[in-house]
Design an enzyme around this catalytic site. Structure first.
Site, mmCIF file in Angstrom:
data_model
loop_
_atom_site.group_PDB
_atom_site.id
_atom_site.type_symbol
_atom_site.label_atom_id
_atom_site.label_comp_id
_atom_site.label_asym_id
_atom_site.label_seq_id
_atom_site.Cartn_x
_atom_site.Cartn_y
_atom_site.Cartn_z
ATOM 1 N N HIS A 17 -1.363 4.407 11.872
ATOM 2 C CA HIS A 17 -2.122 3.446 12.688
ATOM 3 C C HIS A 17 -2.507 4.084 14.030
ATOM 4 O O HIS A 17 -3.631 3.927 14.501
ATOM 5 C CB HIS A 17 -1.278 2.202 13.003
ATOM 6 N N LYS A 41 3.247 -14.190 3.840
ATOM 7 C CA LYS A 41 4.209 -13.086 3.735
ATOM 8 C C LYS A 41 5.202 -13.190 4.878
ATOM 9 O O LYS A 41 4.808 -13.459 6.003
ATOM 10 C CB LYS A 41 3.469 -11.747 3.874
ATOM 11 N N ARG A 90 -7.054 5.633 3.690
ATOM 12 C CA ARG A 90 -6.173 6.735 3.306
ATOM 13 C C ARG A 90 -6.614 7.349 1.986
ATOM 14 O O ARG A 90 -6.506 8.548 1.793
ATOM 15 C CB ARG A 90 -4.729 6.229 3.181
ATOM 16 N N SER A 128 3.451 1.161 6.397
ATOM 17 C CA SER A 128 4.580 0.426 6.978
ATOM 18 C C SER A 128 5.651 0.184 5.925
ATOM 19 O O SER A 128 6.850 0.210 6.227
ATOM 20 C CB SER A 128 4.098 -0.918 7.538
#
Ligand code: PNS
Length: 159
Positions: A17, A41, A90, A128
């Site tokens: 990030h 979540k 990514r 993460s």
């Protein structure tokens, strides 16, 4: 004045990030790092904790502001009158997902452009969830998150 928004969960912030944020802050006059509240979540870190960790690692960037947002990203984008939504990519899996979201966001609101920024080599495979997994087993986080927030992560996961 070019205003950009970089949204995410940041649970916790990673070097991946930070790579995108530092590079985006160079091309935007003002960059909002928007921390998403997802009621579906349960995050590891609370919103306040995620913002604090971001503040600690981004203190060197004058034009970056860290904010919380809930609901649709486009509503926040409109609210701050942003020109650009930044998304880090990514790999091709990110692309598939982000392309779909960019399209949906564009249909809802065409006043801002989504820009995709490829991750820098070296931080390409960070996430993460990998950080949380490694911390759970007390693994070495040096390549993944800055030293100044590592203790917070071990402490949180260790309970
Ligand atoms: O770090 P993440 O979890 O990959 O970030 C995902 C995020 C928060 C950027 C994305 O889920 C999002 O924009 N959520 C807000 C809801 C929304 O606007 N969805 C887009 C409609 S398709």
């Amino acid at each position: 004045m070019r205003i950009a928004v970089y949204p995410g969960s940041f649970d916790p912030v990673t070097k991946g990030h930070i790579d995108i944020i530092e590079r985006s802050a160079k091309i935007a006059d003002k960059l909002y790092v928007a921390v998403f509240i997802n009621n579906e979540k349960k995050p590891l870190f609370t919103m306040e904790e995620r913002k604090q960790l971001l503040r600690r690692v981004l203190g060197h960037l004058d034009n970056v502001e860290i904010v919380a947002f809930e609901g649709l990203l486009v509503n926040f984008v409109k609210q701050v009158n942003a020109d650009v939504i930044i998304k880090g990519l990514r790999d091709s899996k990110d692309f598939e997902y982000e392309f779909q979201m960019a399209h949906a966001n564009r249909i809802m609101y065409d006043g801002a452009e989504t820009l995709f920024m490829p991750s820098s080599p070296g931080v390409q495979y960070l996430s993460s969830s990998i950080v949380r997994e490694i911390a759970r087993y007390n693994g070495n986080l040096d390549g993944l998150v800055p030293e100044c927030i590592q203790k917070d992560i071990y402490d949180k996961i260790g309970g």
